[in-house]
Scaffold this motif. Structure first.
Motif, PDB file in Angstrom:
ATOM      1  N   PRO A   1      -9.910  -4.028  -3.933  1.00 34.54           N
ATOM      2  CA  PRO A   1     -10.909  -4.565  -4.853  1.00 34.54           C
ATOM      3  C   PRO A   1     -11.975  -5.324  -4.085  1.00 34.54           C
TER       4      PRO A   1
ATOM      5  N   ARG B   1     -14.568 -11.195  -4.880  1.00 35.95           N
ATOM      6  CA  ARG B   1     -15.225 -11.795  -6.045  1.00 35.95           C
ATOM      7  C   ARG B   1     -15.811 -13.139  -5.644  1.00 35.95           C
TER       8      ARG B   1
ATOM      9  N   LEU C   1     -16.196  -6.468 -18.184  1.00 41.23           N
ATOM     10  CA  LEU C   1     -16.003  -6.822 -16.778  1.00 41.23           C
ATOM     11  C   LEU C   1     -14.828  -6.075 -16.151  1.00 41.23           C
TER      12      LEU C   1
ATOM     13  N   ASP D   1     -15.850  -2.644 -15.294  1.00 46.56           N
ATOM     14  CA  ASP D   1     -16.862  -2.671 -14.235  1.00 46.56           C
ATOM     15  C   ASP D   1     -16.219  -2.906 -12.867  1.00 46.56           C
ATOM     16  N   LEU D   2     -15.258  -3.814 -12.812  1.00 50.05           N
ATOM     17  CA  LEU D   2     -14.594  -4.101 -11.537  1.00 50.05           C
ATOM     18  C   LEU D   2     -13.821  -2.886 -11.032  1.00 50.05           C
ATOM     19  N   GLU D   3     -13.253  -2.113 -11.953  1.00 48.85           N
ATOM     20  CA  GLU D   3     -12.566  -0.885 -11.545  1.00 48.85           C
ATOM     21  C   GLU D   3     -13.551   0.125 -10.961  1.00 48.85           C
TER      22      GLU D   3
ATOM     23  N   ARG E   1     -14.435  -1.117  -7.509  1.00 49.43           N
ATOM     24  CA  ARG E   1     -13.329  -0.872  -6.572  1.00 49.43           C
ATOM     25  C   ARG E   1     -13.307   0.587  -6.129  1.00 49.43           C
TER      26      ARG E   1
ATOM     27  N   VAL F   1     -18.621  -8.577  -5.133  1.00 50.07           N
ATOM     28  CA  VAL F   1     -19.239  -8.614  -6.458  1.00 50.07           C
ATOM     29  C   VAL F   1     -19.543 -10.072  -6.776  1.00 50.07           C
TER      30      VAL F   1
ATOM     31  N   LEU G   1     -20.448 -12.856  -9.449  1.00 52.92           N
ATOM     32  CA  LEU G   1     -20.195 -13.079 -10.870  1.00 52.92           C
ATOM     33  C   LEU G   1     -20.533 -14.533 -11.240  1.00 52.92           C
TER      34      LEU G   1
END
Length: 283
Positions: free
Chosen positions: A5, A8, A80, A83-85, A88, A95, A97
């Protein structure tokens, strides 16, 4: 092997630390600013950034400054987790945030304007919109310190505003504008397409039909701006669900006529869609 991932990051200082560490290693940093609700258009920006830069950051921030009262800030799609998937899977490195309170703390009153360009067409229909765009983009540039930043041609006037800002303020950021991504039937991808009902989705095709009509006229030799504009309006007027904010043919640097960039803003029901096309190019 599954991709890790992305890192963040939630504060400008932490994003700057990550970016500067990358640059000290001689790695180029690409930034893709977004408001989330990622689709294939956003993915195309991410892939271009990853092709050209060794490190890629994506920001996800629904910017309240670029919404007027009564617009769709509250209902703008937010997803979210999905989106994070996506990020990744695309092997994005970081990313960003930030919270609204982080971007605009109490007492922060500074705003950025790109004069003249921000007052026509989209700027005239949505006063203050490009001030919000310019302010948040400059803050993102300051936090990420990217070598390149990636924007979509679908938001052509926004891309022009950002390009002018980057140049005028000596940011050192190269703004890269990437082609519009469309559905198989021609509808430009937009996070707001999710608001369209079945009948509205069909009606929304009037935008690309209008652009194709003007493009065909241009290809047949028509160069009169009024005639090309009439081609746009004739197609849009035939769609009962469409209400036109503007349909013009303009210069792609000033967004004033004359020119060869056809630009549209059309409301389909309660959903406002924009699109554009450089006349003479395939569509």
């Amino acid at each position: 092997m599954a991709a890790d991932p992305p890192l963040r990051v939630t504060t400008p200082g932490d994003l700057r630390t990550w970016s500067e560490a990358s640059r000290r290693e001689g790695l180029r940093v690409g930034l893709v600013p977004t408001m989330g609700a990622l689709h294939a258009g956003h993915v195309s920006l991410v892939r271009r950034a990853r092709q050209e830069c060794e490190r890629t950051a994506v920001s996800i921030f629904v910017n309240p400054l670029q919404f007027r009262p009564g617009e769709d800030f509250e209902r703008y799609p937010r997803r979210l987790g999905a989106d994070l998937e996506v990020l990744r899977a695309e092997r994005v490195d970081a990313v960003y945030l930030p919270a609204v309170e982080t971007m605009y703390p109490s007492g922060a009153t500074t705003r950025v304007r790109v004069a003249e360009l921000d007052a026509v067409l989209e700027g005239a229909c949505r006063p203050g919109h490009f001030e919000g765009v310019a302010t948040v983009v400059l803050k993102l540039f300051e936090a990420a310190r990217p070598d390149r930043a990636y924007f979509g041609q679908k938001d052509a006037q926004q891309a022009a505003v950002v390009t002018r800002l980057a140049r005028d303020l000596d940011t050192g950021v190269e703004v890269v504008v990437c082609p519009t991504v469309r559905e198989p039937d021609g509808l430009a991808l937009s996070s707001r397409n999710t608001f369209l009902g079945q009948d509205e989705r069909r009606a929304a095709l009037c935008l690309v039909r209008a652009l194709r009509a003007a493009n065909a006229a241009y290809g047949a030799g028509e160069r009169d701006a009024a005639a090309l504009r009439a081609e746009l309006h004739q197609v849009l007027a035939a769609e009962p669900l469409a209400r036109v904010d503007y349909a013009e043919v303009v210069d792609d640097s000033t967004f004033q006529p004359p020119g060869s960039l056809a630009v549209l803003a059309v409301r389909i029901g309660a959903t406002r869609l924009i699109d554009n096309h450089h006349l003479g190019a395939p569509l």
